[in-house]
Design a protein around this motif. Structure first.
Motif, PDB file in Angstrom:
ATOM      1  N   GLY A 194       0.806  -1.204   0.000  1.00  0.00           N
ATOM      2  CA  GLY A 194       0.000   0.000   0.000  1.00  0.00           C
ATOM      3  C   GLY A 194       0.840   1.256   0.000  1.00  0.00           C
ATOM      4  N   VAL A 195       0.245   2.378  -0.486  1.00  0.00           N
ATOM      5  CA  VAL A 195       0.941   3.658  -0.571  1.00  0.00           C
ATOM      6  C   VAL A 195      -0.056   4.757  -0.225  1.00  0.00           C
ATOM      7  N   ILE A 196       0.380   5.733   0.549  1.00  0.00           N
ATOM      8  CA  ILE A 196      -0.425   6.930   0.824  1.00  0.00           C
ATOM      9  C   ILE A 196       0.372   8.127   0.332  1.00  0.00           C
ATOM     10  N   LEU A 197      -0.281   8.994  -0.485  1.00  0.00           N
ATOM     11  CA  LEU A 197       0.364  10.168  -1.066  1.00  0.00           C
ATOM     12  C   LEU A 197      -0.158  11.396  -0.371  1.00  0.00           C
ATOM     13  N   LEU A 198       0.794  12.259   0.067  1.00  0.00           N
ATOM     14  CA  LEU A 198       0.449  13.526   0.703  1.00  0.00           C
ATOM     15  C   LEU A 198       1.037  14.658  -0.123  1.00  0.00           C
ATOM     16  N   SER A 199       0.229  15.722  -0.404  1.00  0.00           N
ATOM     17  CA  SER A 199       0.705  16.873  -1.176  1.00  0.00           C
ATOM     18  C   SER A 199      -0.207  18.049  -0.909  1.00  0.00           C
ATOM     19  N   GLU A 200       0.249  19.242  -1.340  1.00  0.00           N
ATOM     20  CA  GLU A 200      -0.598  20.421  -1.177  1.00  0.00           C
ATOM     21  C   GLU A 200      -1.831  20.390  -2.079  1.00  0.00           C
ATOM     22  N   SER A 201      -1.763  19.536  -3.084  1.00  0.00           N
ATOM     23  CA  SER A 201      -2.924  19.400  -3.992  1.00  0.00           C
ATOM     24  C   SER A 201      -3.978  18.468  -3.421  1.00  0.00           C
TER      25      SER A 201
END
Length: 256
Positions: free
Chosen positions: A228-235
């Motif tokens: 699994g992968v979790i992506l964090l960004s300002e978008s």
């Protein structure tokens, strides 16, 4: 032939000439009184007129007979004409009655056939409507069964997929994590900085790919399952864990 009355005594007697009557026109009472008197006519008068009187009587009788025959023939002709007229009237009335009975019979037959056809048509319509209703009920029942089976199959498919994924994760979790990370990154291409959180077992594989990219930081998180992968960004943030993706699929199937 000698005369019964002596010529010298003829003046003492009233002698008249006998007149013959026609039998068809003579009344009954005159026949009773028509007996000749016992008188001998004078020789010279009676002898000369007797043949003419007989001829007159015979001619009158024949004339009366012919007259009666003509009247009888005329009456027969009239009677025959009357019979013929009555026969013609009877035949005309018979034809009219036959025509009327034919028309009446035809109308009765037409009305009966029409009523029978309408009754048969109504029976067919009712039978069709009943069959159509049964088909609709059966179709609804099959549709419900199909939807139920479809959901059951979908759930079974998800369960099978989970088992397959779990098996794959034990063998190639890093490859799955790399694939998920690339898919998530394609959705935030305009972001200035991205943080990828992965299971510790998958950290080295992703770090080797993105260590030279200053915009991407790879971090470990024990709460994230393997692969699994979790992506964090300002978008925005994107959850690419396997459990989350399966939960979304189950939710979509439930809503459908």
């Amino acid at each position: 032939m000698e005369n019964i009355i002596i010529q010298d005594e003829i003046e003492k007697h009233d002698v008249q000439r006998y007149r013959f009557k026609v039998l068809g026109s003579m009344p009954h009472h005159e026949e009773q009184n028509s007996e000749p008197q016992d008188v001998t006519p004078a020789p010279d008068n009676t002898t000369s007129t007797a043949p003419k009187t007989a001829e007159n009587v015979e001619g009158g009788f024949v004339e009366e007979l012919l007259k009666r025959s003509d009247e009888l023939s005329s009456n027969i002709i009239k009677f025959q004409m009357q019979i013929e007229k009555q026969e013609a009237d009877f035949e005309q009335r018979l034809k009219e009655e036959v025509t009327r009975e034919k028309a009446l019979s035809f109308q009765e037959g037409y009305d009966k056939a029409k009523a029978d056809l309408e009754s048969s048509y109504q029976t067919i319509v009712e039978t069709f409507e009943h069959s159509n209703q049964k088909l609709n009920d059966k179709l609804n029942e099959l549709e419900k069964g199909y939807k139920k089976t479809e959901k059951e199959l979908a759930n079974s498919a998800i369960e099978i997929a989970e088992e397959i994924i779990k098996k794959e994760l034990t063998q190639a979790s890093s490859e799955i994590a790399v694939s998920l990370a690339k898919n998530l990154m394609s959705e935030v291409q305009k972001a200035n900085h991205v943080t990828l959180k992965v299971n510790p077992d998958n950290f080295q594989a992703l770090e080797a790919i993105y260590k030279e990219n200053e915009k991407i930081t790879v971090e470990t998180d024990d709460a994230i399952s393997k692969g699994g992968v979790i992506l964090l960004s300002e978008s925005g943030n994107l959850d690419g864990t396997i459990s989350e993706r399966l939960a979304k699929v189950k939710h979509l199937l439930k809503d459908s």
